[in-house]
Write an enzyme that holds these catalytic residues in place. Structure first.
Site, PDB file in Angstrom:
ATOM      1  N   LYS A   1       4.134  11.833  -1.105  1.00 31.00           N
ATOM      2  CA  LYS A   1       4.496  10.626  -1.857  1.00 31.00           C
ATOM      3  C   LYS A   1       5.986  10.631  -2.229  1.00 31.00           C
ATOM      4  O   LYS A   1       6.613   9.571  -2.263  1.00 31.00           O
ATOM      5  CB  LYS A   1       3.617  10.496  -3.102  1.00 31.00           C
ATOM      6  CG  LYS A   1       2.174  10.109  -2.777  1.00 31.00           C
ATOM      7  CD  LYS A   1       2.094   8.709  -2.163  1.00 31.00           C
ATOM      8  CE  LYS A   1       0.663   8.236  -1.978  1.00 31.00           C
ATOM      9  NZ  LYS A   1       0.593   6.860  -1.448  1.00 31.00           N
TER      10      LYS A   1
ATOM     11  N   TYR B   1       0.026  16.364  -1.324  1.00 32.93           N
ATOM     12  CA  TYR B   1      -0.012  14.960  -1.762  1.00 32.93           C
ATOM     13  C   TYR B   1       1.313  14.583  -2.434  1.00 32.93           C
ATOM     14  O   TYR B   1       1.928  13.572  -2.079  1.00 32.93           O
ATOM     15  CB  TYR B   1      -1.201  14.739  -2.710  1.00 32.93           C
ATOM     16  CG  TYR B   1      -1.190  13.378  -3.354  1.00 32.93           C
ATOM     17  CD1 TYR B   1      -1.644  12.259  -2.653  1.00 32.93           C
ATOM     18  CD2 TYR B   1      -0.699  13.182  -4.653  1.00 32.93           C
ATOM     19  CE1 TYR B   1      -1.614  10.987  -3.238  1.00 32.93           C
ATOM     20  CE2 TYR B   1      -0.673  11.929  -5.240  1.00 32.93           C
ATOM     21  CZ  TYR B   1      -1.124  10.838  -4.530  1.00 32.93           C
ATOM     22  OH  TYR B   1      -1.089   9.585  -5.103  1.00 32.93           O
TER      23      TYR B   1
ATOM     24  N   ASN C   1      -0.530   0.603   1.664  1.00 30.02           N
ATOM     25  CA  ASN C   1      -1.380   1.109   0.573  1.00 30.02           C
ATOM     26  C   ASN C   1      -2.259   2.282   1.017  1.00 30.02           C
ATOM     27  O   ASN C   1      -2.558   3.171   0.228  1.00 30.02           O
ATOM     28  CB  ASN C   1      -2.243  -0.051   0.070  1.00 30.02           C
ATOM     29  CG  ASN C   1      -3.347   0.401  -0.843  1.00 30.02           C
ATOM     30  OD1 ASN C   1      -3.151   0.615  -2.025  1.00 30.02           O
ATOM     31  ND2 ASN C   1      -4.555   0.577  -0.287  1.00 30.02           N
TER      32      ASN C   1
ATOM     33  N   ILE D   1      -4.876   5.848 -12.907  1.00 34.69           N
ATOM     34  CA  ILE D   1      -5.540   4.548 -12.872  1.00 34.69           C
ATOM     35  C   ILE D   1      -7.046   4.779 -12.946  1.00 34.69           C
ATOM     36  O   ILE D   1      -7.602   5.528 -12.127  1.00 34.69           O
ATOM     37  CB  ILE D   1      -5.175   3.772 -11.579  1.00 34.69           C
ATOM     38  CG1 ILE D   1      -3.649   3.711 -11.398  1.00 34.69           C
ATOM     39  CG2 ILE D   1      -5.791   2.367 -11.612  1.00 34.69           C
ATOM     40  CD1 ILE D   1      -2.866   3.137 -12.558  1.00 34.69           C
TER      41      ILE D   1
ATOM     42  N   ARG E   1     -11.049  -1.652  -0.466  1.00 34.36           N
ATOM     43  CA  ARG E   1     -11.602  -1.251  -1.768  1.00 34.36           C
ATOM     44  C   ARG E   1     -10.497  -0.791  -2.721  1.00 34.36           C
ATOM     45  O   ARG E   1      -9.340  -0.723  -2.351  1.00 34.36           O
ATOM     46  CB  ARG E   1     -12.652  -0.154  -1.570  1.00 34.36           C
ATOM     47  CG  ARG E   1     -12.261   0.920  -0.562  1.00 34.36           C
ATOM     48  CD  ARG E   1     -13.469   1.664  -0.054  1.00 34.36           C
ATOM     49  NE  ARG E   1     -13.987   2.502  -1.090  1.00 34.36           N
ATOM     50  CZ  ARG E   1     -13.598   3.767  -1.301  1.00 34.36           C
ATOM     51  NH1 ARG E   1     -12.724   4.339  -0.489  1.00 34.36           N
ATOM     52  NH2 ARG E   1     -14.078   4.458  -2.295  1.00 34.36           N
TER      53      ARG E   1
ATOM     54  N   ASP F   1      -6.310   2.821  12.092  1.00 38.35           N
ATOM     55  CA  ASP F   1      -6.039   4.187  11.644  1.00 38.35           C
ATOM     56  C   ASP F   1      -4.524   4.334  11.603  1.00 38.35           C
ATOM     57  O   ASP F   1      -3.869   4.322  12.661  1.00 38.35           O
ATOM     58  CB  ASP F   1      -6.664   5.187  12.633  1.00 38.35           C
ATOM     59  CG  ASP F   1      -6.415   6.629  12.208  1.00 38.35           C
ATOM     60  OD1 ASP F   1      -5.590   6.859  11.288  1.00 38.35           O
ATOM     61  OD2 ASP F   1      -7.025   7.527  12.811  1.00 38.35           O
ATOM     62  N   VAL F   2      -3.963   4.454  10.411  1.00 44.85           N
ATOM     63  CA  VAL F   2      -2.497   4.477  10.291  1.00 44.85           C
ATOM     64  C   VAL F   2      -1.872   5.760  10.845  1.00 44.85           C
ATOM     65  O   VAL F   2      -0.650   5.848  10.967  1.00 44.85           O
ATOM     66  CB  VAL F   2      -2.013   4.230   8.836  1.00 44.85           C
ATOM     67  CG1 VAL F   2      -2.470   2.882   8.319  1.00 44.85           C
ATOM     68  CG2 VAL F   2      -2.414   5.356   7.907  1.00 44.85           C
TER      69      VAL F   2
HETATM   70  N1  LIG Z   1      -5.973   5.553  -7.647  1.00 36.64           N
HETATM   71  C1  LIG Z   1      -4.954   6.066  -8.318  1.00 36.64           C
HETATM   72  O1  LIG Z   1      -5.094   6.450  -9.490  1.00 36.64           O
HETATM   73  C2  LIG Z   1      -3.604   6.244  -7.666  1.00 36.64           C
HETATM   74  C3  LIG Z   1      -2.594   6.941  -8.351  1.00 36.64           C
HETATM   75  C4  LIG Z   1      -1.359   7.085  -7.742  1.00 36.64           C
HETATM   76  C5  LIG Z   1      -1.118   6.540  -6.498  1.00 36.64           C
HETATM   77  N2  LIG Z   1      -2.109   5.871  -5.853  1.00 36.64           N
HETATM   78  C6  LIG Z   1      -1.813   5.322  -4.515  1.00 36.64           C
HETATM   79  O2  LIG Z   1      -2.196   3.956  -4.457  1.00 36.64           O
HETATM   80  C7  LIG Z   1      -2.769   3.656  -3.183  1.00 36.64           C
HETATM   81  C8  LIG Z   1      -4.192   3.171  -3.351  1.00 36.64           C
HETATM   82  O3  LIG Z   1      -4.930   4.084  -4.134  1.00 36.64           O
HETATM   83  P1  LIG Z   1      -6.513   4.200  -4.010  1.00 36.64           P
HETATM   84  O4  LIG Z   1      -6.937   5.217  -5.005  1.00 36.64           O
HETATM   85  O5  LIG Z   1      -7.090   2.847  -4.044  1.00 36.64           O
HETATM   86  O6  LIG Z   1      -6.573   4.808  -2.545  1.00 36.64           O
HETATM   87  P2  LIG Z   1      -7.795   5.465  -1.741  1.00 36.64           P
HETATM   88  O7  LIG Z   1      -9.050   4.837  -2.167  1.00 36.64           O
HETATM   89  O8  LIG Z   1      -7.679   6.949  -1.837  1.00 36.64           O
HETATM   90  O9  LIG Z   1      -7.401   5.050  -0.261  1.00 36.64           O
HETATM   91  C9  LIG Z   1      -7.167   3.699   0.081  1.00 36.64           C
HETATM   92  C10 LIG Z   1      -7.638   3.459   1.473  1.00 36.64           C
HETATM   93  O10 LIG Z   1      -6.844   4.162   2.412  1.00 36.64           O
HETATM   94  C11 LIG Z   1      -7.555   4.104   3.627  1.00 36.64           C
HETATM   95  N3  LIG Z   1      -7.152   5.181   4.537  1.00 36.64           N
HETATM   96  C12 LIG Z   1      -7.166   6.521   4.338  1.00 36.64           C
HETATM   97  N4  LIG Z   1      -6.751   7.167   5.462  1.00 36.64           N
HETATM   98  C13 LIG Z   1      -6.469   6.199   6.377  1.00 36.64           C
HETATM   99  C14 LIG Z   1      -6.001   6.212   7.709  1.00 36.64           C
HETATM  100  N5  LIG Z   1      -5.734   7.352   8.351  1.00 36.64           N
HETATM  101  N6  LIG Z   1      -5.839   5.026   8.340  1.00 36.64           N
HETATM  102  C15 LIG Z   1      -6.098   3.874   7.690  1.00 36.64           C
HETATM  103  N7  LIG Z   1      -6.556   3.789   6.450  1.00 36.64           N
HETATM  104  C16 LIG Z   1      -6.726   4.937   5.787  1.00 36.64           C
HETATM  105  C17 LIG Z   1      -9.033   4.185   3.281  1.00 36.64           C
HETATM  106  O11 LIG Z   1      -9.686   3.164   4.030  1.00 36.64           O
HETATM  107  P3  LIG Z   1     -11.289   3.204   4.370  1.00 36.64           P
HETATM  108  O12 LIG Z   1     -11.959   3.276   3.026  1.00 36.64           O
HETATM  109  O13 LIG Z   1     -11.515   1.940   5.098  1.00 36.64           O
HETATM  110  O14 LIG Z   1     -11.519   4.429   5.210  1.00 36.64           O
HETATM  111  C18 LIG Z   1      -9.049   3.914   1.770  1.00 36.64           C
HETATM  112  O15 LIG Z   1      -9.973   2.943   1.377  1.00 36.64           O
HETATM  113  C19 LIG Z   1      -2.664   4.951  -2.366  1.00 36.64           C
HETATM  114  O16 LIG Z   1      -1.470   4.927  -1.630  1.00 36.64           O
HETATM  115  C20 LIG Z   1      -2.608   6.016  -3.439  1.00 36.64           C
HETATM  116  O17 LIG Z   1      -1.996   7.202  -3.012  1.00 36.64           O
HETATM  117  C21 LIG Z   1      -3.346   5.720  -6.412  1.00 36.64           C
END
Ligand SMILES: NC(=O)c1ccc[n+]([C@@H]2O[C@H](COP(=O)([O-])OP(=O)(O)OC[C@H]3O[C@@H](n4cnc5c(N)ncnc54)[C@H](OP(=O)(O)O)[C@@H]3O)[C@@H](O)[C@H]2O)c1
Length: 248
Positions: free
Chosen positions: A164, A160, A96, A192, A21, A69-70
């Site tokens: 990062k 967090y 990711n 985002i 997602r 599970d990472v």
């Molecule tokens: N969204 C933003 O605005 C934003 C801003 C800065 C950086 N980022 C970075 O960009 C990346 C993607 O962002 P996002 O918002 O799309 O992320 P997210 O929805 O918070 O997480 C992405 C996925 O990580 C998986 N996850 C969490 N813990 C896990 C574990 N222990 N083992 C395996 N999978 C795990 C989850 O999978 P399941 O759903 O299958 O459990 C989740 O769908 C992340 O690294 C985030 O930190 C995002």
């Protein structure tokens, strides 16, 4: 003469952790559209993962979803093994999967701190280490998802932001340690907007503070990921902020 292709990743394979997602899915779709066979991992989002696999397959590529599970070494080893078996090799790894949490500094517990680092920092390290053999065979690439929060301090996100910042350093260390076989880079998203209703007020405030006067989209992050996925191998160790200038 440089020839550009509408399928620059044809014949390549990619693994995207947490690709069911949101931003992971957007990057997975961009890579599939570019012709790559794609494996995504999921932890809890099994249903979303199946939908994403269907959407990936619609580009005429091979797509598979694996539970991983990472934070768990055994789970990571088996997901990488399965990726090799399903896709026949690995060219691009996108680390990711991560977690995000808002906690006041005074209230931050050891448990919360350790859990954040286990998924956000140790996760990318573990997945990368296990994928090395496959990636070396293909002169592959690793792309880490960092964050503007790893470049700028956010007061209620000490764990967090620190996790990062460590991913950004891990990117540089791996770029040096794994050269010349593997190029390692990092995309650091800013704000985002993924359309969450609960975040609408916050998003509006952030857009006002951002030089580009708006928040980013999942597609813009996927475009940055695609840049590194298709970039020359000579580009390595770079952290690319995709934040509309918010970090300036
Ligand atoms: N969204 C933003 O605005 C934003 C801003 C800065 C950086 N980022 C970075 O960009 C990346 C993607 O962002 P996002 O918002 O799309 O992320 P997210 O929805 O918070 O997480 C992405 C996925 O990580 C998986 N996850 C969490 N813990 C896990 C574990 N222990 N083992 C395996 N999978 C795990 C989850 O999978 P399941 O759903 O299958 O459990 C989740 O769908 C992340 O690294 C985030 O930190 C995002």
């Amino acid at each position: 003469m440089r020839v550009t292709s509408d399928k620059p990743l044809r014949g390549k394979t990619a693994l995207i952790t947490g690709g069911a997602r949101r931003l992971g899915r957007a990057s997975a779709l961009a890579m599939a559209e570019a012709g790559a066979d794609v494996a995504i991992t999921f932890l809890h989002s099994a249903r979303e993962a199946q939908h994403t696999v269907i959407d990936l397959s619609s580009f005429g590529v091979r797509a598979v979803a694996l539970r991983c599970d990472v934070t768990d070494e055994k789970s990571v080893k088996s997901a990488i093994k399965e990726t090799g078996r399903e896709l026949g090799g690995l060219d691009i790894l996108l680390n990711n999967a991560a977690n995000y949490e808002t906690v006041e500094f005074d209230k931050l517990t050891v448990k919360q701190w350790d859990a954040m680092f286990a998924s956000n920092t140790r996760g990318p390290f573990l997945v990368s280490r296990e994928a090395l053999k496959l990636l070396r065979e293909r002169r592959g690439k690793i792309i880490n998802m960092g964050s503007l929060g790893g470049l700028r301090p956010w007061a209620d996100h000490a764990h967090y932001c620190s996790s990062k910042a460590a991913v950004h350093m891990l990117t540089k260390v791996m770029a040096k340690a794994l050269a010349p076989a593997i190029a390692v880079n990092c995309v650091a998203p800013g704000m985002i907007d993924l359309g969450e209703k609960a975040a609408a007020g916050f998003m509006k405030r952030m857009a006002k503070q951002t030089p580009m006067r708006r928040n980013g989209t999942g597609e813009e992050i996927a475009t940055a990921v695609m840049f590194f996925a298709t970039a020359p191998h000579f580009i390595t160790g770079q952290i690319m902020a995709v934040d509309g200038g918010l970090g300036l």
